[in-house]
Design a protein around this motif. Structure first.
Motif, PDB file in Angstrom:
ATOM      1  N   UNK A  60      43.298  -1.383  10.477  1.00  0.00           N
ATOM      2  CA  UNK A  60      43.118   0.176  10.235  1.00  0.00           C
ATOM      3  C   UNK A  60      44.036   0.920   9.112  1.00  0.00           C
ATOM      4  N   UNK A  61      45.510   0.461   9.324  1.00  0.00           N
ATOM      5  CA  UNK A  61      46.457   1.263   8.389  1.00  0.00           C
ATOM      6  C   UNK A  61      45.818   0.821   6.707  1.00  0.00           C
TER       7      UNK A  61
ATOM      8  N   UNK B 274      46.605   7.881  18.993  1.00  0.00           N
ATOM      9  CA  UNK B 274      45.719   7.653  19.627  1.00  0.00           C
ATOM     10  C   UNK B 274      45.801   6.202  20.803  1.00  0.00           C
ATOM     11  N   UNK B 275      45.485   6.542  21.629  1.00  0.00           N
ATOM     12  CA  UNK B 275      45.297   5.369  22.598  1.00  0.00           C
ATOM     13  C   UNK B 275      43.965   4.703  23.055  1.00  0.00           C
ATOM     14  N   UNK B 276      43.940   3.447  22.601  1.00  0.00           N
ATOM     15  CA  UNK B 276      42.561   2.794  22.770  1.00  0.00           C
ATOM     16  C   UNK B 276      42.717   1.926  24.008  1.00  0.00           C
ATOM     17  N   UNK B 277      41.591   1.939  24.837  1.00  0.00           N
ATOM     18  CA  UNK B 277      41.560   0.984  26.002  1.00  0.00           C
ATOM     19  C   UNK B 277      40.453   0.041  25.826  1.00  0.00           C
TER      20      UNK B 277
ATOM     21  N   UNK C 141      37.575   5.357  15.486  1.00  0.00           N
ATOM     22  CA  UNK C 141      38.201   4.156  16.308  1.00  0.00           C
ATOM     23  C   UNK C 141      37.160   3.653  17.419  1.00  0.00           C
ATOM     24  N   UNK C 142      36.499   4.484  17.837  1.00  0.00           N
ATOM     25  CA  UNK C 142      35.425   3.934  18.908  1.00  0.00           C
ATOM     26  C   UNK C 142      34.268   3.010  18.259  1.00  0.00           C
TER      27      UNK C 142
ATOM     28  N   UNK D 256      29.890  11.643  15.043  1.00  0.00           N
ATOM     29  CA  UNK D 256      30.048  12.039  13.746  1.00  0.00           C
ATOM     30  C   UNK D 256      31.018  10.921  13.157  1.00  0.00           C
ATOM     31  N   UNK D 257      32.228  10.855  13.831  1.00  0.00           N
ATOM     32  CA  UNK D 257      33.292   9.888  13.427  1.00  0.00           C
ATOM     33  C   UNK D 257      32.860   8.510  13.132  1.00  0.00           C
ATOM     34  N   UNK D 258      31.897   8.040  14.496  1.00  0.00           N
ATOM     35  CA  UNK D 258      31.522   6.690  14.713  1.00  0.00           C
ATOM     36  C   UNK D 258      30.504   6.431  13.719  1.00  0.00           C
TER      37      UNK D 258
END
Length: 200
Positions: free
Chosen positions: A112-113, A187-190, A160-161, A77-79
């Motif tokens: 994003x900010x 949140x950590x994004x790799x 974020x994804x 849903x967020x995506x």
């Protein structure tokens, strides 16, 4: 309209959130809509897109989605909501970014900010850092207390994804552990570039 002193969210974002319940599939979408307050739906649908509404409406949506569809559903849903926003309210910002050739996640997450402060009021401020190659950390300082539950945090993972849906990169997003009582969330994004398949 939300009082200026209270945490608030743009109506345009909530409108996208409502439409994107379809990402859950017809069964779960129907279950979510059945549990939503009719007053919440009316407040969202009747609002001007540029107006602000109480954050509580956003949290109600997030918690029902999480209860019905779990973390995986919240992420989908967020995506979906992110993808809708870049075709709508945030299209000018996104078009400006994608004038560059194949923008990297580092660049995408740096804006994003700006997207957060355009969408939310009184809900904290984001800082973005790169702790290592192929990693981005997004830290929200002073995140609104109502946003600190797993339902909302999981939905942001999906947001974020969404960067991986509009770039030639893929990766993962996770909520980092938080000390009890902390007013921050991160949140950590790799991520890594997707290698193109060779013909033949």
């Amino acid at each position: 309209m939300a009082p200026t002193s209270e945490p608030a969210v743009r109506a345009a974002h909530l409108m996208d959130d409502l439409r994107c319940l379809s990402a859950l599939g017809p069964v779960d979408e129907a279950r979510v809509r059945a549990q939503l307050s009719q007053a919440t739906v009316k407040a969202i649908e009747d609002a001007l897109r540029t107006s602000y509404l109480p954050l509580a409406l956003n949290i109600e949506l997030a918690e029902i989605v999480y209860r019905v569809a779990g973390e995986a559903g919240s992420r989908r849903w967020g995506t979906a909501s992110f993808l809708a926003s870049i075709e709508g309210f945030f299209k000018p910002l996104f078009v400006g970014l994608t004038r560059l050739v194949d923008p990297s996640p580092t660049l995408m997450f740096k804006i994003f900010p700006q997207g957060w402060t355009t969408t939310y009021r009184g809900c904290g401020e984001f800082q973005v850092s790169q702790p290592a190659p192929g990693q981005t950390r997004l830290l929200c300082r002073g995140i609104a207390p109502a946003m600190q539950g797993p339902a909302y945090l999981a939905a942001v993972c999906g947001t974020l994804a969404g960067a991986f849906e509009v770039s030639s990169y893929n990766g993962s997003v996770k909520v980092e552990p938080r000390p009890a009582g902390s007013a921050d969330a991160s949140w950590l994004v790799e991520w890594r570039k997707v290698e193109k398949q060779q013909d033949g």
